[in-house]
Design a protein around this motif. Sequence first.
Motif, PDB file in Angstrom:
ATOM      1  N   GLY A   1      45.114-101.031 -98.588  1.00  0.00           N
ATOM      2  CA  GLY A   1      46.433-101.437 -99.092  1.00  0.00           C
ATOM      3  C   GLY A   1      47.107-102.466 -98.201  1.00  0.00           C
ATOM      4  O   GLY A   1      47.167-102.299 -96.980  1.00  0.00           O
ATOM      5  N   PHE A   2      47.636-103.521 -98.813  1.00  0.00           N
ATOM      6  CA  PHE A   2      48.411-104.539 -98.097  1.00  0.00           C
ATOM      7  C   PHE A   2      49.866-104.420 -98.539  1.00  0.00           C
ATOM      8  O   PHE A   2      50.172-104.617 -99.719  1.00  0.00           O
ATOM      9  CB  PHE A   2      47.867-105.941 -98.411  1.00  0.00           C
ATOM     10  N   PHE A   3      50.751-104.087 -97.608  1.00  0.00           N
ATOM     11  CA  PHE A   3      52.154-103.883 -97.962  1.00  0.00           C
ATOM     12  C   PHE A   3      52.893-105.211 -98.107  1.00  0.00           C
ATOM     13  O   PHE A   3      52.776-106.109 -97.273  1.00  0.00           O
ATOM     14  CB  PHE A   3      52.853-102.995 -96.927  1.00  0.00           C
ATOM     15  N   TYR A   4      53.659-105.296 -99.185  1.00  0.00           N
ATOM     16  CA  TYR A   4      54.427-106.508 -99.506  1.00  0.00           C
ATOM     17  C   TYR A   4      55.625-106.053-100.321  1.00  0.00           C
ATOM     18  O   TYR A   4      55.475-105.415-101.343  1.00  0.00           O
ATOM     19  CB  TYR A   4      53.550-107.468-100.307  1.00  0.00           C
ATOM     20  N   LYS A   5      56.815-106.350 -99.844  1.00  0.00           N
ATOM     21  CA  LYS A   5      58.107-105.937-100.413  1.00  0.00           C
ATOM     22  C   LYS A   5      58.422-104.503 -99.991  1.00  0.00           C
ATOM     23  O   LYS A   5      57.857-103.548-100.499  1.00  0.00           O
ATOM     24  CB  LYS A   5      58.189-106.071-101.936  1.00  0.00           C
ATOM     25  N   VAL A   6      59.363-104.405 -99.050  1.00  0.00           N
ATOM     26  CA  VAL A   6      59.663-103.137 -98.385  1.00  0.00           C
ATOM     27  C   VAL A   6      61.142-102.792 -98.566  1.00  0.00           C
ATOM     28  O   VAL A   6      61.981-103.687 -98.714  1.00  0.00           O
ATOM     29  CB  VAL A   6      59.307-103.248 -96.882  1.00  0.00           C
ATOM     30  N   ASP A   7      61.450-101.511 -98.587  1.00  0.00           N
ATOM     31  CA  ASP A   7      62.834-101.029 -98.631  1.00  0.00           C
ATOM     32  C   ASP A   7      63.128-100.248 -97.350  1.00  0.00           C
ATOM     33  O   ASP A   7      62.254 -99.533 -96.849  1.00  0.00           O
ATOM     34  CB  ASP A   7      63.064-100.110 -99.840  1.00  0.00           C
ATOM     35  N   VAL A   8      64.353-100.375 -96.864  1.00  0.00           N
ATOM     36  CA  VAL A   8      64.770 -99.686 -95.644  1.00  0.00           C
ATOM     37  C   VAL A   8      65.739 -98.559 -96.001  1.00  0.00           C
ATOM     38  O   VAL A   8      66.670 -98.755 -96.783  1.00  0.00           O
ATOM     39  CB  VAL A   8      65.445-100.676 -94.670  1.00  0.00           C
ATOM     40  N   LYS A   9      65.526 -97.383 -95.415  1.00  0.00           N
ATOM     41  CA  LYS A   9      66.396 -96.240 -95.670  1.00  0.00           C
ATOM     42  C   LYS A   9      67.258 -95.865 -94.466  1.00  0.00           C
ATOM     43  O   LYS A   9      68.257 -95.177 -94.632  1.00  0.00           O
ATOM     44  CB  LYS A   9      65.557 -95.031 -96.093  1.00  0.00           C
ATOM     45  N   SER A  10      66.862 -96.306 -93.265  1.00  0.00           N
ATOM     46  CA  SER A  10      67.552 -95.881 -92.039  1.00  0.00           C
ATOM     47  C   SER A  10      68.806 -96.721 -91.801  1.00  0.00           C
ATOM     48  O   SER A  10      68.905 -97.457 -90.816  1.00  0.00           O
ATOM     49  CB  SER A  10      66.604 -95.990 -90.841  1.00  0.00           C
ATOM     50  N   LEU A  11      69.769 -96.600 -92.709  1.00  0.00           N
ATOM     51  CA  LEU A  11      70.985 -97.410 -92.650  1.00  0.00           C
ATOM     52  C   LEU A  11      72.224 -96.530 -92.729  1.00  0.00           C
ATOM     53  O   LEU A  11      72.233 -95.510 -93.429  1.00  0.00           O
ATOM     54  CB  LEU A  11      71.032 -98.402 -93.821  1.00  0.00           C
TER      55      LEU A  11
ATOM     56  N   ASN B   1      70.102-109.805 -91.932  1.00  0.00           N
ATOM     57  CA  ASN B   1      70.453-108.790 -90.937  1.00  0.00           C
ATOM     58  C   ASN B   1      69.725-107.469 -91.207  1.00  0.00           C
ATOM     59  O   ASN B   1      69.283-106.786 -90.278  1.00  0.00           O
ATOM     60  CB  ASN B   1      71.963-108.553 -90.924  1.00  0.00           C
ATOM     61  N   MET B   2      69.616-107.124 -92.497  1.00  0.00           N
ATOM     62  CA  MET B   2      68.901-105.896 -92.844  1.00  0.00           C
ATOM     63  C   MET B   2      67.416-106.042 -92.514  1.00  0.00           C
ATOM     64  O   MET B   2      66.783-105.118 -92.002  1.00  0.00           O
ATOM     65  CB  MET B   2      69.086-105.572 -94.329  1.00  0.00           C
ATOM     66  N   ASN B   3      66.874-107.224 -92.782  1.00  0.00           N
ATOM     67  CA  ASN B   3      65.464-107.447 -92.488  1.00  0.00           C
ATOM     68  C   ASN B   3      65.197-107.364 -90.988  1.00  0.00           C
ATOM     69  O   ASN B   3      64.122-106.941 -90.557  1.00  0.00           O
ATOM     70  CB  ASN B   3      65.015-108.803 -93.021  1.00  0.00           C
ATOM     71  N   GLN B   4      66.205-107.742 -90.192  1.00  0.00           N
ATOM     72  CA  GLN B   4      66.031-107.693 -88.747  1.00  0.00           C
ATOM     73  C   GLN B   4      65.781-106.265 -88.277  1.00  0.00           C
ATOM     74  O   GLN B   4      65.071-106.034 -87.284  1.00  0.00           O
ATOM     75  CB  GLN B   4      67.250-108.287 -88.044  1.00  0.00           C
ATOM     76  N   ILE B   5      66.354-105.296 -88.984  1.00  0.00           N
ATOM     77  CA  ILE B   5      66.113-103.886 -88.654  1.00  0.00           C
ATOM     78  C   ILE B   5      64.624-103.565 -88.801  1.00  0.00           C
ATOM     79  O   ILE B   5      64.032-102.864 -87.976  1.00  0.00           O
ATOM     80  CB  ILE B   5      66.989-102.967 -89.532  1.00  0.00           C
TER      81      ILE B   5
ATOM     82  N   PHE C   1      64.559-108.386-101.483  1.00  0.00           N
ATOM     83  CA  PHE C   1      63.237-108.412-100.861  1.00  0.00           C
ATOM     84  C   PHE C   1      63.376-108.336 -99.349  1.00  0.00           C
ATOM     85  O   PHE C   1      64.136-109.095 -98.740  1.00  0.00           O
ATOM     86  CB  PHE C   1      62.525-109.724-101.232  1.00  0.00           C
ATOM     87  N   LEU C   2      62.637-107.401 -98.731  1.00  0.00           N
ATOM     88  CA  LEU C   2      62.572-107.291 -97.279  1.00  0.00           C
ATOM     89  C   LEU C   2      61.113-107.290 -96.860  1.00  0.00           C
ATOM     90  O   LEU C   2      60.241-106.843 -97.624  1.00  0.00           O
ATOM     91  CB  LEU C   2      63.258-106.006 -96.798  1.00  0.00           C
ATOM     92  N   THR C   3      60.841-107.775 -95.660  1.00  0.00           N
ATOM     93  CA  THR C   3      59.459-107.877 -95.206  1.00  0.00           C
ATOM     94  C   THR C   3      59.354-107.646 -93.706  1.00  0.00           C
ATOM     95  O   THR C   3      60.228-108.058 -92.948  1.00  0.00           O
ATOM     96  CB  THR C   3      58.874-109.258 -95.537  1.00  0.00           C
ATOM     97  N   PRO C   4      58.244-107.003 -93.265  1.00  0.00           N
ATOM     98  CA  PRO C   4      58.001-106.862 -91.828  1.00  0.00           C
ATOM     99  C   PRO C   4      57.254-108.063 -91.237  1.00  0.00           C
ATOM    100  O   PRO C   4      56.901-108.039 -90.060  1.00  0.00           O
ATOM    101  CB  PRO C   4      57.145-105.595 -91.749  1.00  0.00           C
ATOM    102  N   HIS C   5      57.006-109.100 -92.039  1.00  0.00           N
ATOM    103  CA  HIS C   5      56.271-110.289 -91.586  1.00  0.00           C
ATOM    104  C   HIS C   5      57.083-111.016 -90.512  1.00  0.00           C
ATOM    105  O   HIS C   5      58.175-111.512 -90.773  1.00  0.00           O
ATOM    106  CB  HIS C   5      56.006-111.212 -92.780  1.00  0.00           C
ATOM    107  N   LYS C   6      56.528-111.087 -89.293  1.00  0.00           N
ATOM    108  CA  LYS C   6      57.259-111.695 -88.181  1.00  0.00           C
ATOM    109  C   LYS C   6      57.300-113.214 -88.257  1.00  0.00           C
ATOM    110  O   LYS C   6      58.062-113.852 -87.531  1.00  0.00           O
ATOM    111  CB  LYS C   6      56.621-111.266 -86.848  1.00  0.00           C
ATOM    112  N   GLY C   7      56.512-113.808 -89.162  1.00  0.00           N
ATOM    113  CA  GLY C   7      56.436-115.258 -89.232  1.00  0.00           C
ATOM    114  C   GLY C   7      57.343-115.913 -90.245  1.00  0.00           C
ATOM    115  O   GLY C   7      57.335-117.148 -90.375  1.00  0.00           O
ATOM    116  N   VAL C   8      58.157-115.134 -90.957  1.00  0.00           N
ATOM    117  CA  VAL C   8      58.997-115.745 -91.990  1.00  0.00           C
ATOM    118  C   VAL C   8      60.221-116.425 -91.367  1.00  0.00           C
ATOM    119  O   VAL C   8      60.653-116.089 -90.266  1.00  0.00           O
ATOM    120  CB  VAL C   8      59.466-114.709 -93.037  1.00  0.00           C
ATOM    121  N   ASP C   9      60.755-117.372 -92.115  1.00  0.00           N
ATOM    122  CA  ASP C   9      61.974-118.079 -91.720  1.00  0.00           C
ATOM    123  C   ASP C   9      63.166-117.293 -92.258  1.00  0.00           C
ATOM    124  O   ASP C   9      63.427-117.295 -93.464  1.00  0.00           O
ATOM    125  CB  ASP C   9      61.944-119.497 -92.298  1.00  0.00           C
ATOM    126  N   LEU C  10      63.882-116.596 -91.382  1.00  0.00           N
ATOM    127  CA  LEU C  10      64.974-115.724 -91.817  1.00  0.00           C
ATOM    128  C   LEU C  10      66.091-116.492 -92.502  1.00  0.00           C
ATOM    129  O   LEU C  10      66.875-115.920 -93.262  1.00  0.00           O
ATOM    130  CB  LEU C  10      65.527-114.933 -90.631  1.00  0.00           C
TER     131      LEU C  10
END
Length: 422
Positions: free
Chosen positions: A133-143, A366-370, A347-356
Amino acid sequence: MNKTLTSSVAIAALCSGAAFAEDVTVFGPWLGPDQELVEAVLSDFAEKSGHNVSYVGSDSFEQQIVVDAEAGSAPNVAVFPQPGLASDMAARGFLTPLKDGTADWVRDNYAAGQSWVDLGTYAGPDSAEDLYGFFYKVDVKSLVWYSPENFEDAGYEIPTTMEELKALTDQIVADGETPWCIGLGSGGATGWPATDWVEDMMLRTQPPAVYDQWVSNEMPFDDPRVVAAIEEFGAFARNDEYVAGGAGAVASTDFRDSPKGLFAAPPQCYMHRQASFIPAFFPEGTEIGADADFFYFPAYEGKDLGAPVLGAGTLWAITNENQAAHDLIEYLQTPVAHEIWMANGGFLTPHKGVDLSKFSTEAAANMNQILLDATTFRFDASDLMPGGVGAGTFWTGMVDYAGGEDASAVASEIQSSWDALK
């Protein structure tokens, strides 16, 4: 959606060894606006690769993908909302392992990369483990959501540790106010918001490996470490001074209504712990970043467990192998595959190479930064447990606990229900 680019240069740049264009079918859970957004991403892939791409969405994806696989008519790529079903299908031989080197790429390029490798790695029909599995498009709950104006008026600072969050909770009570709004009501699914609290508390009190043992029931549900995490939730939810309406209102307050206390005048509460989707239930016209904002649900400074993040997400897996399917997974590793959807929101992503700066709003960035700051990511535990537990006794047990039942007794009842399913 059929776009073909005949430039062999473009094909060679993206596709490892693909000598000709192929058809690639993608099946997933997205309909409506989300379908248009995923099709925009796939259209870019089609242009760059030369492959012909088609997407089909369904609101009964989980049932249909199994039917299609059993009938030998699976799509080339399937987008799974939960790892559990993908794991089951891998064990039955319905998934193809991703190319060698993909796991290394994820480790190197995703924040908390090993977590994403672990979540996409399953045992195949021969019991050998592979990355499927390759993860793409993530949701954050720890908010934790709050009103910046209310915090400013009261002189409160954003807490950066769990110790500070608990001190702030007590400070708000000392000031004669109510710190939290908590609501577990959700019709037939009443109780699920409490499971998120407990999962977050498990990640903040125990190492990730213990969380995984809990999810798999290698560690029983009534283990003292789980009971302690339930009681961590209870320290907030079962204290009349801490919760709007008192502890007795927690189970009966609808989760969609519970954040409204943030926006009352005077405030009925100052904080609300909930996932990234909750602004959909804020008052109309609420501007995120101004009228409402969020901070990371913090970890204990004294526990040395890093910065764990709880969430969910979709994983892409190959269900009918061809070269184009592998090329699509390779394309999802490029920043632009993420940035196209980022620019349109949701859309949120853990990809460190994206242009925020490509995010549609500063709040989204800011949410993606989490996510990018996470040292560990874990999938929602109740979504990974058997349905009778994760979407059954865990929910109802948390309602009983919020209503005053003993945590150990509730945990034992949940474990008994799990034993009955084995």
